[in-house]
Design an enzyme around this catalytic site. Structure first.
Site, short mmCIF file in Angstrom:
data_model
loop_
_atom_site.label_atom_id
_atom_site.label_comp_id
_atom_site.label_asym_id
_atom_site.label_seq_id
_atom_site.Cartn_x
_atom_site.Cartn_y
_atom_site.Cartn_z
N PRO A 1 0.73 -1.33 0.00
CA PRO A 1 -0.13 0.00 0.00
C PRO A 1 0.91 1.28 0.11
CG PRO A 1 -0.03 -0.95 2.10
CD PRO A 1 0.52 -1.94 1.37
N CYS A 2 1.55 1.41 -1.34
CA CYS A 2 2.06 2.86 -1.33
C CYS A 2 1.13 3.98 -1.34
CB CYS A 2 3.09 2.94 -2.44
SG CYS A 2 2.31 2.61 -4.01
#
Length: 178
Positions: free
Chosen positions: A142-143
């Site tokens: 989850p950037c």
């Protein structure tokens, strides 16, 4: 007997229609991964470099578990992905990408805080940002949960609108009324 140097790995791909648009899923054969495929890339629409390669084979069956988890995520039933990944970044990129997995669902952190966690000097936060931008596994690593220290939505490979949609979906941002 086939030597490891001559063994070929089959790369497969499929697409998944998500609330963000058609996602491109890419994976390689793996004896230990659910469905027999380790995820190597997950790309969103409008993402640079998200293109099917001529030597890949289209196959949806190997991605059954990935699609199941994505569907559960978008339905609000899954907050952490349990998939096998196979990425090929630099040592530093791999460290950064693994650190992204520790950012809890429904929250966000700043580039500076992530730099502190990884021991990256403040003067090298741009290098950290570049590693985050090179993340080949959007959503599942989850950037999108990394934002500016002032709360601004800084770059996202699939566009800032997708980043806002993901953070709103997770409850890290409040929806806006228009």
């Amino acid at each position: 007997m086939i030597s490891p140097e001559t063994t070929t790995v089959t790369t497969s791909y499929t697409t998944y229609d998500s609330p963000l648009g058609e996602l491109l899923l890419v994976g390689e054969e793996s004896a230990t991964a659910p469905g027999g495929t380790a995820l190597t890339a997950l790309s969103l629409p409008q993402q640079r470099g998200a293109a099917v390669q001529p030597h890949w084979r289209r196959a949806s069956a190997p991605f059954g578990e990935v699609v199941r988890q994505l569907r559960a995520y978008f339905d609000g039933e899954l907050t952490r992905f349990e998939l096998e990944f196979r990425t090929s970044g630099t040592h530093f990129q791999e460290r950064v990408w693994q650190a992204l997995e520790a950012i809890p669902y429904g929250s966000a952190t700043s580039y500076g805080r992530l730099a502190d966690v990884l021991g990256v000097p403040r003067g090298e936060v741009r290098v950290l940002g570049a590693a985050i931008g090179a993340n080949p596994l959007l959503i599942v690593r989850p950037c999108h949960r990394v934002i500016g220290a002032d709360g601004t939505m800084r770059g996202y490979a699939a566009g800032v609108e997708a980043k806002i949609a993901l953070l709103t979906h997770e409850g890290a941002l409040q929806p806006t009324l228009i």
